[in-house]
Design a protein around this motif. Structure first.
Motif, PDB file in Angstrom:
ATOM      1  N   PHE A 372       0.839  -1.205   0.000  1.00  0.00           N
ATOM      2  CA  PHE A 372       0.000   0.000   0.000  1.00  0.00           C
ATOM      3  C   PHE A 372       0.868   1.247   0.000  1.00  0.00           C
ATOM      4  O   PHE A 372       1.991   1.210   0.499  1.00  0.00           O
ATOM      5  N   SER A 373       0.322   2.338  -0.520  1.00  0.00           N
ATOM      6  CA  SER A 373       0.933   3.647  -0.245  1.00  0.00           C
ATOM      7  C   SER A 373      -0.168   4.485   0.401  1.00  0.00           C
ATOM      8  O   SER A 373      -1.277   4.576  -0.134  1.00  0.00           O
ATOM      9  N   VAL A 374       0.136   5.037   1.569  1.00  0.00           N
ATOM     10  CA  VAL A 374      -0.895   5.713   2.364  1.00  0.00           C
ATOM     11  C   VAL A 374      -0.342   6.993   3.005  1.00  0.00           C
ATOM     12  O   VAL A 374       0.873   7.223   3.014  1.00  0.00           O
ATOM     13  N   ALA A 375      -1.244   7.785   3.549  1.00  0.00           N
ATOM     14  CA  ALA A 375      -0.845   8.842   4.497  1.00  0.00           C
ATOM     15  C   ALA A 375      -1.718   8.647   5.726  1.00  0.00           C
ATOM     16  O   ALA A 375      -2.947   8.659   5.617  1.00  0.00           O
ATOM     17  N   GLY A 376      -1.077   8.430   6.881  1.00  0.00           N
ATOM     18  CA  GLY A 376      -1.820   8.271   8.126  1.00  0.00           C
ATOM     19  C   GLY A 376      -2.587   9.547   8.425  1.00  0.00           C
ATOM     20  O   GLY A 376      -3.736   9.528   8.870  1.00  0.00           O
ATOM     21  N   VAL A 377      -1.915  10.668   8.204  1.00  0.00           N
ATOM     22  CA  VAL A 377      -2.537  11.981   8.352  1.00  0.00           C
ATOM     23  C   VAL A 377      -2.119  12.783   7.123  1.00  0.00           C
ATOM     24  O   VAL A 377      -0.936  13.056   6.936  1.00  0.00           O
ATOM     25  N   ALA A 378      -3.091  13.126   6.282  1.00  0.00           N
ATOM     26  CA  ALA A 378      -2.742  13.813   5.029  1.00  0.00           C
ATOM     27  C   ALA A 378      -2.699  15.314   5.237  1.00  0.00           C
ATOM     28  O   ALA A 378      -3.676  15.917   5.683  1.00  0.00           O
TER      29      ALA A 378
END
Ligand SMILES: Nc1nc2c(ncn2[C@@H]2O[C@H](COP(=O)(O)OP(=O)(O)OP(=O)(O)O)[C@@H](O)[C@H]2O)c(=O)[nH]1
Ligand SMILES: [Mg+2]
Length: 457
Positions: A372-378
């Motif tokens: 996955f590629s994510v942002a925990g807090v964008a």
């Protein structure tokens, strides 16, 4: 209560218990990988799931089967609680700040109530419960696993090869200097005291390596001691010279090494790791790209070492210690909000390439894994200008609202020429208020669906 009613209620309780489920979801990654921010983001999305319009791929929410979610007291009193509230306080403060760096293992328990999809439970019951323990622990600790199969001498030999190449060679100078001075006057009487002095210099050397972005640092607790900080268990080091260890030091160094294996490394695997069901391995690919070729290679080496902890075929070291329970691993590239959405797939491609060798070599495929590629807090807003240009807007480190062009993400492992031109990414700061909860994220719904969704059917 009438007998029939009592019977019904007991049956219901029994069925409830039978269907109640429990997951231990472990989150790891090297220092700064984004563990605290990601766990905070995950808690935000779960606690506010029913108010959120931003979880399209989290099926239990999307199909309106989620009744609610709350934090629960953890029964594990030996482990500090993950400080979700403090993280939110910082993210939503003025000015907004990222959560503080953490140094130890921590844990938090959540309880989700939901309607089952169908089947027996769907008919008999109207609700089920899933308890999720999320555990945050330093990836550096997993780098210690290989120590278990080595003697002090074998370990020292392996380390010696590392010390002989730059940038480690230069960083190790002060430590080696100290070691040479003290070995010249080593006696049985002063051994313990002198080893303590050299060990301190060795820990400083490891800290300098870490500061420089090096990842493959052993032993892990000498870098991130957790509750062992300041204890004599950390007073040892690998023997770095071709000439033998002085007689006065040999036995003590060997005993300390064995003690570390038995009392520090093994208990971590036995007390924690053994109970994990699902594992997220977070990777800060963008910082490694920014760091340049040698740091990127170092990240690859460290990831491959870390993956050894998930190689538990019949004859593996871990299988001989206990039966591990992890049945799914997700590799997660963090901080995806630092690049534009059309480049997210490239981040996933890079983590695939970085971990490929380790996965094949270790027959890793036995455990299902995903990427996955994510942002925990964008922290950024992506915009497409009228002329079609992609830009990101966010708050920079001086508190100003800035707009940057789409940062370049390589579509494959960078070549020599690619490295020459280098990579730079924005470092946006959080800028939220409490009213923004649940805080924005990128793709946490897909991640959640993958790691707990199957238990919420
Ligand atoms: N843009 C962006 N930056 C992030 C994100 N998550 C983490 N960061 C950045 O990465 C830094 C480290 O994040 P943490 O969550 O503290 O990482 P960690 O793995 O818990 O780090 P340690 O506790 O030091 O091991 C933060 O201070 C931010 O600067 C994210 O989702 N987006
Ligand atoms: Mg942390």
């Amino acid at each position: 209560m009438s007998r029939i009613k009592q019977f019904k209620s007991q049956t219901r309780d029994l069925i409830h218990r039978g269907f109640d489920r429990h997951i231990k979801l472990a989150v790891t990654g090297l220092s700064g990988a984004g563990k605290t921010a990601l766990i905070t983001g995950v808690l935000e999305q779960l606690l506010y799931a029913n108010e959120s319009q931003n979880l399209p791929y989290f099926n239990v929410r999307q199909h309106q089967r989620l009744i609610g979610c709350r934090l629960h007291t953890s029964p594990n009193w030996d482990t500090p609680r993950f400080d979700y509230e403090k993280a939110i306080e910082r993210l939503t403060g003025t000015p907004g700040q990222w959560p503080e760096s953490t140094r130890d293992v921590s844990e938090i328990r959540l309880e989700l109530k939901y309607h089952p999809e169908r089947g027996l439970a769907g008919k008999v019951l109207d609700e089920r419960r899933l308890t999720v323990d999320i555990i945050d622990y330093p990836g550096e600790w997993l780098l210690d696993l290989p120590l278990l199969s080595l003697t002090y001498e074998q370990w020292s030999k392996k380390q010696r090869t590392l010390f002989s190449t730059e940038p480690r060679k230069e960083l190790a100078e002060a430590w080696l200097h100290q070691l040479n001075d003290l070995t010249a006057v080593a006696t049985d009487d002063n051994a313990e005291k002198q080893i303590k002095v050299v060990a301190k210099a060795y820990r400083q050397y490891l800290a300098d390596c870490k500061e420089q972005g090096l990842k493959l640092l052993q032993p892990g607790r000498l870098v991130l001691p957790g509750e062992l900080a300041g204890t004599p268990s950390l007073d040892f080091f690998p023997w770095p010279l071709e000439q033998p260890v002085p007689d006065a030091w040999q036995s003590l160094l060997e005993r300390k090494f064995e003690y570390y294996k038995e009392q520090v490394v093994k208990p971590f695997y036995q007390n924690y790791f053994r109970h994990f069901n699902r594992q997220l391995i977070l990777v800060d690919v963008l910082s490694a790209l920014e760091g340049g070729e040698s740091y990127f290679d170092e990240l690859k080496l460290a990831l491959n070492e870390i993956m050894q902890s998930f190689n538990y075929g019949q004859n593996s070291l871990l299988r001989r210690l206990f039966s591990p329970q992890i049945d799914k691993v997700s590799f997660v590239v963090t901080k995806a909000d630092s690049v534009v959405p059309s480049d997210h797939a490239k981040l996933t491609g890079l983590i695939n390439a970085l971990t490929l060798e380790g996965r094949q070599q270790l027959q890793f495929e036995r455990i299902p894994f995903d990427l996955f590629s994510v942002a925990g807090v964008a922290t950024s807003q992506w915009k497409q200008l009228k002329n079609g240009t992609n830009v990101l807007e966010g708050i920079d480190q001086s508190g100003e609202l800035v707009r940057v062009g789409a940062p370049h993400v390589p579509g494959r492992l960078p070549t020599r020429e690619d490295w020459q031109q280098g990579y730079v990414y924005p470092h946006f700061q959080p800028n939220f208020t409490l009213a923004d909860s649940p805080l924005p994220h990128i793709r946490l719904d897909k991640l959640l669906n993958s790691v707990i969704g199957d238990k919420l059917r």
